[in-house]
Write an enzyme that holds these catalytic residues in place. Sequence first.
Site, short mmCIF file in Angstrom:
data_model
loop_
_atom_site.label_atom_id
_atom_site.label_comp_id
_atom_site.label_asym_id
_atom_site.label_seq_id
_atom_site.Cartn_x
_atom_site.Cartn_y
_atom_site.Cartn_z
N TRP A 37 -9.60 0.64 6.06
CA TRP A 37 -10.38 1.83 6.43
C TRP A 37 -10.48 2.74 5.21
O TRP A 37 -9.50 2.95 4.49
CB TRP A 37 -9.71 2.60 7.57
CG TRP A 37 -10.32 3.95 7.78
CD1 TRP A 37 -11.52 4.23 8.36
CD2 TRP A 37 -9.78 5.22 7.37
NE1 TRP A 37 -11.77 5.58 8.35
CE2 TRP A 37 -10.71 6.21 7.74
CE3 TRP A 37 -8.61 5.60 6.71
CZ2 TRP A 37 -10.50 7.57 7.49
CZ3 TRP A 37 -8.39 6.95 6.46
CH2 TRP A 37 -9.34 7.92 6.85
N ASP B 99 -11.39 2.24 16.70
CA ASP B 99 -10.41 3.31 16.83
C ASP B 99 -10.91 4.31 17.87
O ASP B 99 -12.05 4.77 17.81
CB ASP B 99 -10.21 4.01 15.48
CG ASP B 99 -9.10 5.05 15.51
OD1 ASP B 99 -9.23 6.03 16.26
OD2 ASP B 99 -8.11 4.89 14.78
N HIS C 210 -7.31 0.39 17.62
CA HIS C 210 -6.42 1.48 17.24
C HIS C 210 -6.46 2.49 18.39
O HIS C 210 -7.44 3.23 18.54
CB HIS C 210 -6.84 2.12 15.92
CG HIS C 210 -6.26 1.43 14.74
ND1 HIS C 210 -6.32 1.95 13.46
CD2 HIS C 210 -5.57 0.27 14.63
CE1 HIS C 210 -5.71 1.13 12.62
NE2 HIS C 210 -5.25 0.10 13.32
N ASP D 134 -5.81 12.49 16.97
CA ASP D 134 -4.68 11.54 17.03
C ASP D 134 -3.49 12.07 17.79
O ASP D 134 -2.37 12.13 17.28
CB ASP D 134 -4.28 11.13 15.61
CG ASP D 134 -5.36 10.30 14.94
OD1 ASP D 134 -5.66 9.21 15.46
OD2 ASP D 134 -5.90 10.72 13.90
N ASP E 236 -2.31 4.32 16.95
CA ASP E 236 -2.63 5.11 15.75
C ASP E 236 -2.70 6.58 16.13
O ASP E 236 -3.75 7.08 16.53
CB ASP E 236 -3.96 4.64 15.15
CG ASP E 236 -4.28 5.36 13.85
OD1 ASP E 236 -3.46 6.17 13.38
OD2 ASP E 236 -5.38 5.13 13.30
#
Length: 393
Positions: free
Chosen positions: A178, A249, A276, A286, A316
């Site tokens: 990434w 993600d 993720h 997050d 993550d």
Amino acid sequence: MKAYELAKEQYAAVGIDTEAALETLDTIPISMHCWQGDDVRGFEGAQELTGGIQSTGNHPGAAADADELRAMIDEALALIPGAARVNLHAIYGDVKGVERDRIEPEHFAAWTDWAKRRALALDFNPTLFSHKNSADGLTLSHPDKAVRDFWIEHCKRSRAVAASFTAALGSPSVCNLWVADGFKDMPADTLTPRKRLAESLDTIFSEKLDIVDAVESKLFGIGVESFTAGSHEFYMGYAIKNGLTLCLDAGHFHPTEVISAKISAVSLFVNSLLLHVSRPVRWDSDHVILLDDELTAIAREIIRHRLLDRVHIGLDYFDGSIDRVTAWAIGMRNMRKALLIALLEPYEKLRDAETAFDFTRRLTIMEECKTLPWTAVWDEYCSRANKPARLAY
């Protein structure tokens, strides 16, 4: 336990074998991200976190070195049932004073030895942020060839580290790439940076290794709000064209998008997926994952469509406002709880009703099964694994 025996009977009445569900559940690997333990600082000696990401909070106890981090992971795993992997970024080896384009497997030998003693597999990520060569906001798409070459070499060496994990630990290491490349304000040229990024990726992936290569997109980040070179469309196309694993993600899309809605669609065109799993709150913030509707939907998409052999599950998030070991335990346990709920769903009955256009029956089954006693099955699972259940941890 009496509660489990009663639950077992109730699930049998709708055609679900709880023993089979528990057997499958225990074998599903979940990759635990090392960077929760120190707020993504790493062990190079850097003080600043860049790349459009932030970790907030000042809770004491962040790991100061790799030994402390491994000890914290050991403590977390003692609370977490089921098969686990550990996911490392390149800044977490014995790398102080080592430039990123010079890392070698030997710099991660302590991690390999630790994982081998614990029968764990390791995954890996090149680290293309928090570095002087990422200060312009561009790395693999940088107009300066010397900068691009630096990061290309770092990614090549990261893949070699991942290959060393595969060889030493007997399980293919997932190596995920990434980059935060982008612009804060509107660019005039969106094509040329993407051409440079594609060319850099072609060079990085030119050598075939015994690893799972994944590429990860992102919508935006702090400092790159207007344009990211590695968008979802870019990486989806690149993964399909080159036979790579596509990483989705949970925080890397628009606030109204969810990755559960994408899993079945992209599964038709890519060989495998890396998830993720995170919890975005208004943006890619997050947070520790909750046992919420989206987490359960992600698990159901994997289980319903029999994608366990094609989906790699990794977490993550990085929350520095609470105890970091507990943050791991909460997230890992919630991911496995969601998988259990999915395994206990009478999917065939739902699909049969849907095929018959009996949407009333479909909705009825969906709703009534939400209150079946899955928690009793979870408690039994924790007891068999000799892990604490409920608030005991």
